[in-house]
Design a protein around this motif. Structure first.
Motif, PDB file in Angstrom:
ATOM      1  N   GLU A 122      -0.933  20.796   1.663  1.00 37.66           N
ATOM      2  CA  GLU A 122       0.356  21.367   1.282  1.00 37.66           C
ATOM      3  C   GLU A 122       1.489  20.856   2.168  1.00 37.66           C
ATOM      4  N   ALA A 123       1.288  20.897   3.478  1.00 38.09           N
ATOM      5  CA  ALA A 123       2.323  20.432   4.408  1.00 38.09           C
ATOM      6  C   ALA A 123       2.540  18.929   4.253  1.00 38.09           C
ATOM      7  N   GLY A 132      -7.440   7.024  -5.557  1.00 35.25           N
ATOM      8  CA  GLY A 132      -7.416   5.604  -5.917  1.00 35.25           C
ATOM      9  C   GLY A 132      -6.013   5.027  -5.856  1.00 35.25           C
ATOM     10  N   ARG A 133      -5.059   5.759  -6.414  1.00 33.83           N
ATOM     11  CA  ARG A 133      -3.668   5.276  -6.408  1.00 33.83           C
ATOM     12  C   ARG A 133      -3.118   5.171  -4.987  1.00 33.83           C
ATOM     13  N   LEU A 134      -3.316   6.227  -4.207  1.00 34.66           N
ATOM     14  CA  LEU A 134      -2.757   6.223  -2.843  1.00 34.66           C
ATOM     15  C   LEU A 134      -3.401   5.126  -1.994  1.00 34.66           C
ATOM     16  N   THR A 135      -4.676   4.900  -2.215  1.00 31.01           N
ATOM     17  CA  THR A 135      -5.364   3.834  -1.468  1.00 31.01           C
ATOM     18  C   THR A 135      -4.788   2.476  -1.859  1.00 31.01           C
ATOM     19  N   ALA A 136      -4.497   2.301  -3.134  1.00 28.76           N
ATOM     20  CA  ALA A 136      -3.909   1.038  -3.608  1.00 28.76           C
ATOM     21  C   ALA A 136      -2.502   0.852  -3.035  1.00 28.76           C
ATOM     22  N   TYR A 137      -1.701   1.908  -3.058  1.00 23.70           N
ATOM     23  CA  TYR A 137      -0.331   1.803  -2.518  1.00 23.70           C
ATOM     24  C   TYR A 137      -0.366   1.516  -1.017  1.00 23.70           C
ATOM     25  N   ARG A 138      -1.332   2.134  -0.330  1.00 23.31           N
ATOM     26  CA  ARG A 138      -1.436   1.915   1.120  1.00 23.31           C
ATOM     27  C   ARG A 138      -1.734   0.437   1.404  1.00 23.31           C
ATOM     28  N   ALA A 139      -2.450  -0.225   0.481  1.00 29.13           N
ATOM     29  CA  ALA A 139      -2.782  -1.649   0.641  1.00 29.13           C
ATOM     30  C   ALA A 139      -1.692  -2.541   0.042  1.00 29.13           C
ATOM     31  N   ASP A 172      -8.213  10.904   5.473  1.00 35.68           N
ATOM     32  CA  ASP A 172      -8.206  12.366   5.398  1.00 35.68           C
ATOM     33  C   ASP A 172      -6.932  12.873   4.731  1.00 35.68           C
ATOM     34  N   ASP A 173      -5.778  12.251   5.105  1.00 32.98           N
ATOM     35  CA  ASP A 173      -4.505  12.646   4.491  1.00 32.98           C
ATOM     36  C   ASP A 173      -4.592  12.482   2.973  1.00 32.98           C
ATOM     37  N   ILE A 174      -5.125  11.336   2.548  1.00 32.16           N
ATOM     38  CA  ILE A 174      -5.209  11.037   1.112  1.00 32.16           C
ATOM     39  C   ILE A 174      -6.098  12.059   0.400  1.00 32.16           C
ATOM     40  N   ARG A 175      -7.219  12.384   1.027  1.00 30.49           N
ATOM     41  CA  ARG A 175      -8.114  13.381   0.428  1.00 30.49           C
ATOM     42  C   ARG A 175      -7.438  14.747   0.363  1.00 30.49           C
ATOM     43  N   ASP A 176      -6.749  15.116   1.456  1.00 31.16           N
ATOM     44  CA  ASP A 176      -6.056  16.418   1.490  1.00 31.16           C
ATOM     45  C   ASP A 176      -4.972  16.478   0.413  1.00 31.16           C
ATOM     46  N   LEU A 177      -4.225  15.378   0.282  1.00 35.71           N
ATOM     47  CA  LEU A 177      -3.149  15.336  -0.723  1.00 35.71           C
ATOM     48  C   LEU A 177      -3.732  15.452  -2.126  1.00 35.71           C
ATOM     49  N   ALA A 178      -4.834  14.722  -2.372  1.00 32.62           N
ATOM     50  CA  ALA A 178      -5.465  14.766  -3.697  1.00 32.62           C
ATOM     51  C   ALA A 178      -5.955  16.181  -4.006  1.00 32.62           C
ATOM     52  N   GLU A 179      -6.522  16.822  -2.994  1.00 28.10           N
ATOM     53  CA  GLU A 179      -7.024  18.187  -3.187  1.00 28.10           C
ATOM     54  C   GLU A 179      -5.865  19.133  -3.517  1.00 28.10           C
ATOM     55  N   TYR A 180      -4.748  18.933  -2.791  1.00 28.50           N
ATOM     56  CA  TYR A 180      -3.602  19.812  -3.018  1.00 28.50           C
ATOM     57  C   TYR A 180      -3.003  19.593  -4.409  1.00 28.50           C
ATOM     58  N   VAL A 181      -2.859  18.316  -4.787  1.00 30.98           N
ATOM     59  CA  VAL A 181      -2.257  17.997  -6.083  1.00 30.98           C
ATOM     60  C   VAL A 181      -3.099  18.573  -7.230  1.00 30.98           C
TER      61      VAL A 181
END
Ligand code: HEC
Length: 131
Positions: free
Chosen positions: A59-60, A91-98, A119-128
């Motif tokens: 969330e944060a 998948g999207r966030l990992t692609a953008y990060r690259a 971890d951030d990506i997983r947390d964001l995906a969980e929140y979304v």
């Protein structure tokens, strides 16, 4: 005549007087209105579902994303995220990060994703996916 008037006034006043019990019931009923809650803050009247969302670490981390994707993932400058699967978001966030191109505006996301950890990506995906 004046005494009669005073008696009538006194009687009608007592008819409107509240017992302690009634006063407590009224105070209880209006209590929830005096509690201003902002989504995500643990506040008195929050439901169990709200409390669960409030405890998600994503969330944060999502705070900066909301400007473009909406506070509830409804979209805006960026596409809607609500309703997407967690794997899709990861998948999207990992692609953008690259710095990969996904859509025409991917460059807007490269800077957003650059500093995200796995971890951030997983947390964001969980929140979304909680929207
Ligand atoms: C400056 C505005 C902006 C911000 C801030 C922003 N995004 Fe985006 N986001 C976009 C745009 C524009 C796209 C579409 C990019 C493209 O064309 O590939 C996008 C795409 C995405 C996608 C892929 C959506 C899809 O339908 O494929 C995800 C997931 C995403 N963003 C998540 C996030 C997260 C999580 C954050 C916060 C860390 C964030 N975004 C911050 C503008 C933004």
């Amino acid at each position: 005549m004046r005494y009669l008037l005073v008696t009538i006034l006194a009687l009608s006043a007592s008819a409107f007087a509240q017992t302690d019990e009634q006063r407590a019931a009224i105070a209880d009923r209006i209590k929830s209105f005096s509690n201003v809650c902002v989504a995500g803050q643990g506040c008195g009247g929050a439901s169990v579902a709200d409390a669960a969302v409030a405890s998600l670490p994503g969330e944060a981390k999502y705070a900066g994303c909301a400007a473009c994707h909406g506070p509830n993932g409804g979209g805006g400058i960026g596409p809607a995220l609500a309703g997407r699967e967690a794997d899709y978001i990861v998948g999207r966030l990992t692609a953008y990060r690259a710095n990969e191109m996904v859509g025409a505006q991917s460059a807007l996301m490269w800077g957003q994703a650059a500093a995200l950890s796995d971890d951030d990506i997983r947390d964001l995906a969980e929140y979304v996916t909680s929207f």
